[in-house]
Design a protein around this motif. Structure first.
Motif, PDB file in Angstrom:
ATOM      1  N   ASP A  88       0.826  -1.193  -0.051  1.00 42.04           N
ATOM      2  CA  ASP A  88      -0.083   0.031  -0.008  1.00 42.04           C
ATOM      3  C   ASP A  88       0.852   1.166   0.112  1.00 42.04           C
ATOM      4  N   GLU A  89       1.999   1.217  -0.314  1.00 39.67           N
ATOM      5  CA  GLU A  89       2.885   2.355  -0.418  1.00 39.67           C
ATOM      6  C   GLU A  89       3.913   2.134  -1.453  1.00 39.67           C
ATOM      7  N   VAL A  90       4.506   3.243  -1.908  1.00 40.62           N
ATOM      8  CA  VAL A  90       5.519   3.421  -3.159  1.00 40.62           C
ATOM      9  C   VAL A  90       6.214   4.574  -2.891  1.00 40.62           C
ATOM     10  N   ILE A  91       7.904   4.462  -3.095  1.00 38.50           N
ATOM     11  CA  ILE A  91       8.490   5.466  -2.855  1.00 38.50           C
ATOM     12  C   ILE A  91       8.658   6.375  -4.217  1.00 38.50           C
ATOM     13  N   MET A  92       8.031   7.480  -4.172  1.00 37.06           N
ATOM     14  CA  MET A  92       7.826   8.400  -5.419  1.00 37.06           C
ATOM     15  C   MET A  92       8.827   9.344  -5.614  1.00 37.06           C
ATOM     16  N   PRO A  93       9.723   9.122  -6.719  1.00 35.53           N
ATOM     17  CA  PRO A  93      10.741  10.347  -6.989  1.00 35.53           C
ATOM     18  C   PRO A  93       9.668  11.540  -7.413  1.00 35.53           C
ATOM     19  N   ARG A  94      10.011  12.848  -6.685  1.00 38.22           N
ATOM     20  CA  ARG A  94       9.110  13.980  -6.892  1.00 38.22           C
ATOM     21  C   ARG A  94       9.817  14.875  -8.190  1.00 38.22           C
ATOM     22  N   ARG A  95      11.040  14.689  -8.474  1.00 41.09           N
ATOM     23  CA  ARG A  95      11.359  15.772  -9.446  1.00 41.09           C
ATOM     24  C   ARG A  95      11.073  15.218 -10.742  1.00 41.09           C
ATOM     25  N   PRO A  96      10.694  16.256 -11.802  1.00 44.49           N
ATOM     26  CA  PRO A  96      10.235  15.690 -13.050  1.00 44.49           C
ATOM     27  C   PRO A  96      11.240  15.024 -13.794  1.00 44.49           C
ATOM     28  N   GLU A  97      12.573  15.515 -13.444  1.00 44.42           N
ATOM     29  CA  GLU A  97      13.667  14.753 -14.110  1.00 44.42           C
ATOM     30  C   GLU A  97      14.040  13.475 -13.801  1.00 44.42           C
ATOM     31  N   ASP A  98      13.605  12.790 -12.598  1.00 41.56           N
ATOM     32  CA  ASP A  98      13.838  11.626 -11.787  1.00 41.56           C
ATOM     33  C   ASP A  98      12.526  10.720 -12.340  1.00 41.56           C
ATOM     34  N   ARG A  99      12.884   9.639 -12.991  1.00 38.64           N
ATOM     35  CA  ARG A  99      11.744   8.950 -13.400  1.00 38.64           C
ATOM     36  C   ARG A  99      11.869   7.557 -12.806  1.00 38.64           C
ATOM     37  N   THR A 100      13.112   7.319 -12.221  1.00 39.13           N
ATOM     38  CA  THR A 100      13.312   5.811 -11.846  1.00 39.13           C
ATOM     39  C   THR A 100      14.086   5.989 -10.464  1.00 39.13           C
ATOM     40  N   TRP A 101      14.162   5.147  -9.549  1.00 43.19           N
ATOM     41  CA  TRP A 101      14.925   4.965  -8.236  1.00 43.19           C
ATOM     42  C   TRP A 101      16.498   5.222  -8.850  1.00 43.19           C
ATOM     43  N   HIS A 102      16.902   4.811  -9.875  1.00 46.30           N
ATOM     44  CA  HIS A 102      18.278   5.011 -10.068  1.00 46.30           C
ATOM     45  C   HIS A 102      18.395   6.464 -10.235  1.00 46.30           C
ATOM     46  N   ASP A 103      17.786   7.292 -10.935  1.00 44.02           N
ATOM     47  CA  ASP A 103      17.892   8.471 -11.106  1.00 44.02           C
ATOM     48  C   ASP A 103      17.951   9.280  -9.667  1.00 44.02           C
ATOM     49  N   LEU A 104      16.928   8.698  -8.920  1.00 47.27           N
ATOM     50  CA  LEU A 104      16.847   9.559  -7.527  1.00 47.27           C
ATOM     51  C   LEU A 104      17.911   8.962  -6.774  1.00 47.27           C
ATOM     52  N   MET A 105      18.363   7.934  -6.743  1.00 47.75           N
ATOM     53  CA  MET A 105      19.814   7.771  -5.874  1.00 47.75           C
ATOM     54  C   MET A 105      20.868   8.236  -6.252  1.00 47.75           C
ATOM     55  N   GLU A 106      21.130   8.277  -7.565  1.00 44.50           N
ATOM     56  CA  GLU A 106      22.397   9.367  -7.914  1.00 44.50           C
ATOM     57  C   GLU A 106      22.276  10.603  -7.423  1.00 44.50           C
ATOM     58  N   ARG A 107      21.187  11.119  -7.188  1.00 45.97           N
ATOM     59  CA  ARG A 107      21.061  12.479  -6.735  1.00 45.97           C
ATOM     60  C   ARG A 107      21.279  12.657  -5.159  1.00 45.97           C
ATOM     61  N   VAL A 108      20.468  11.581  -4.700  1.00 45.01           N
ATOM     62  CA  VAL A 108      20.636  11.512  -3.084  1.00 45.01           C
ATOM     63  C   VAL A 108      21.849  10.934  -2.546  1.00 45.01           C
ATOM     64  N   VAL A 109      22.729  10.245  -3.152  1.00 41.67           N
ATOM     65  CA  VAL A 109      23.902   9.344  -2.777  1.00 41.67           C
ATOM     66  C   VAL A 109      24.973  10.790  -2.914  1.00 41.67           C
ATOM     67  N   ALA A 110      24.802  11.552  -4.033  1.00 44.19           N
ATOM     68  CA  ALA A 110      25.733  12.636  -4.257  1.00 44.19           C
ATOM     69  C   ALA A 110      25.546  13.357  -3.102  1.00 44.19           C
ATOM     70  N   LYS A 111      24.284  13.954  -2.619  1.00 49.90           N
ATOM     71  CA  LYS A 111      24.167  14.953  -1.556  1.00 49.90           C
ATOM     72  C   LYS A 111      24.639  14.456  -0.266  1.00 49.90           C
ATOM     73  N   GLY A 112      24.496  13.134   0.028  1.00 49.38           N
ATOM     74  CA  GLY A 112      24.930  12.362   1.179  1.00 49.38           C
ATOM     75  C   GLY A 112      26.706  12.654   1.363  1.00 49.38           C
ATOM     76  N   MET A 113      27.230  12.440  -0.012  1.00 47.26           N
ATOM     77  CA  MET A 113      28.802  12.532   0.136  1.00 47.26           C
ATOM     78  C   MET A 113      29.184  13.757   0.624  1.00 47.26           C
ATOM     79  N   LYS A 114      28.469  14.683   0.276  1.00 45.40           N
ATOM     80  CA  LYS A 114      28.873  16.207   0.550  1.00 45.40           C
ATOM     81  C   LYS A 114      28.957  16.413   2.072  1.00 45.40           C
ATOM     82  N   LEU A 115      28.312  15.776   2.708  1.00 49.59           N
ATOM     83  CA  LEU A 115      28.187  15.664   4.233  1.00 49.59           C
ATOM     84  C   LEU A 115      29.038  14.986   5.073  1.00 49.59           C
TER      85      LEU A 115
END
Length: 321
Positions: A88-115
């Motif tokens: 009953d749930e789904v992880i939904m990428p919100r940015r229009p340019e992110d259509r897949t979880w792969h797109d999403l995680m490329e962005r997210v992992v890069a943000k995490g690496m900055k911290l």
């Protein structure tokens, strides 16, 4: 469409129609289905098992750890990330340019690496409720979307997310996690299981429910009173409808048109069939006549036993709007 390489299901007493769909995708190597029973002396009789799990919440949560970690250990060397999700749930990428979880995680992992100059054991996504009630059952249905496609039909959500770290779901890094729970890893290599919070600008956990979980009863009314329209999921709408109709047609869930000419793909009145259920309960302790039996090509029955001892036949059938 979201880019998962494979989906792993653990099957614990589902309707035959659901099993039929799972087997279809299993034959295509899209999913893997593992039959599941309760271990030890816990009940595995239909009806009684449901009653046991509904009453013994702690036992239910403990039993859930088995398939979670079975999935992790069987696949930890195959995938970069593993996500535990309910149906009953789904992880939904919100940015229009992110259509897949792969797109999403490329962005997210890069943000995490900055911290910190390293990857995290998990990346958690905030929960937000898409309620069944509200405008969705009081206004006209979306005319270009089949009514049985629940998530596409429900595009109004709570304005506010649940609090950080509450009811989240994660992408887990199998190189770092050792033991999983439903929401977070509970043991990781290197000690503490640090989890990176994914921004709600990047993704959200869309949770489709009739009500909040019990522990949120006090704040649930606030969630329901303050809702906003959110059609993020519609970026997948056309492709999802096409794929769903094709699969239901192949599996024979659509009733053929009486005029013929299109096999099972043509529906009476040109509209999609909808799934309905009716219930007939007999007197307490009466002898059951059948456990499971097809009534006709489009109707089946299943038998359950209520807490008061009634035998209830659930009739599943299709109708046309």
């Amino acid at each position: 469409m979201l880019g998962a390489d494979k989906v792993f299901f653990y099957e614990l007493q589902v309707h035959p129609n659901i099993s039929k769909v799972l087997r279809y995708y299993e034959e295509q190597d899209r999913v893997h289905v593992t039959p599941l029973t309760l271990p030890g002396g816990q009940p595995n009789v239909p009806g009684f098992q449901h009653l046991f799990l509904s009453k013994k919440t702690t036992h239910k949560r403990q039993n859930e750890l088995i398939p979670y970690n079975d999935c992790l250990y069987k696949n930890m060397y195959k995938y970069n990330f593993i996500a535990l999700l309910d149906i009953d749930e789904v992880i939904m990428p919100r940015r229009p340019e992110d259509r897949t979880w792969h797109d999403l995680m490329e962005r997210v992992v890069a943000k995490g690496m900055k911290l910190k100059n390293d990857t995290y054991p998990s990346y958690n996504v905030r929960n937000v409720y898409f309620f069944d009630r509200g405008d969705q059952h009081e206004h006209d249905w979306a005319k270009d979307t089949p009514r049985y496609m629940h998530m596409l039909q429900h595009v109004t959500r709570a304005k506010n997310y649940t609090k950080p770290n509450q009811y989240v779901k994660c992408f887990h890094n199998p190189e770092r996690v050792l033991t999983l729970h439903n929401h977070f890893p509970i043991a990781c290599l290197g000690g503490t299981c640090h989890s990176y919070p994914v921004s709600t600008d990047d993704a959200q956990l869309q949770h489709y429910r009739a009500d909040c979980v019990r522990t949120l009863k006090k704040s649930c009314e606030e969630f329901k009173e303050n809702q906003v329209r959110d059609t993020t999921i519609w970026k997948y709408k056309d492709e999802l409808i096409q794929r769903t109709r094709r699969t239901l047609d192949v599996l024979g869930f659509f009733k053929p048109s009486s005029t013929g000419g299109g096999g099972g793909s043509l529906l009476r009145g040109g509209k999609d069939s909808l799934y309905k259920r009716s219930v007939i309960c007999e007197q307490p302790l009466s002898r059951p006549k059948r456990k499971y039996e097809p009534v006709d090509e489009y109707t089946t029955t299943t038998l359950t036993v209520t807490t008061s001892g009634y035998y209830c036949y659930y009739y599943y059938y299709y109708y046309y709007s």
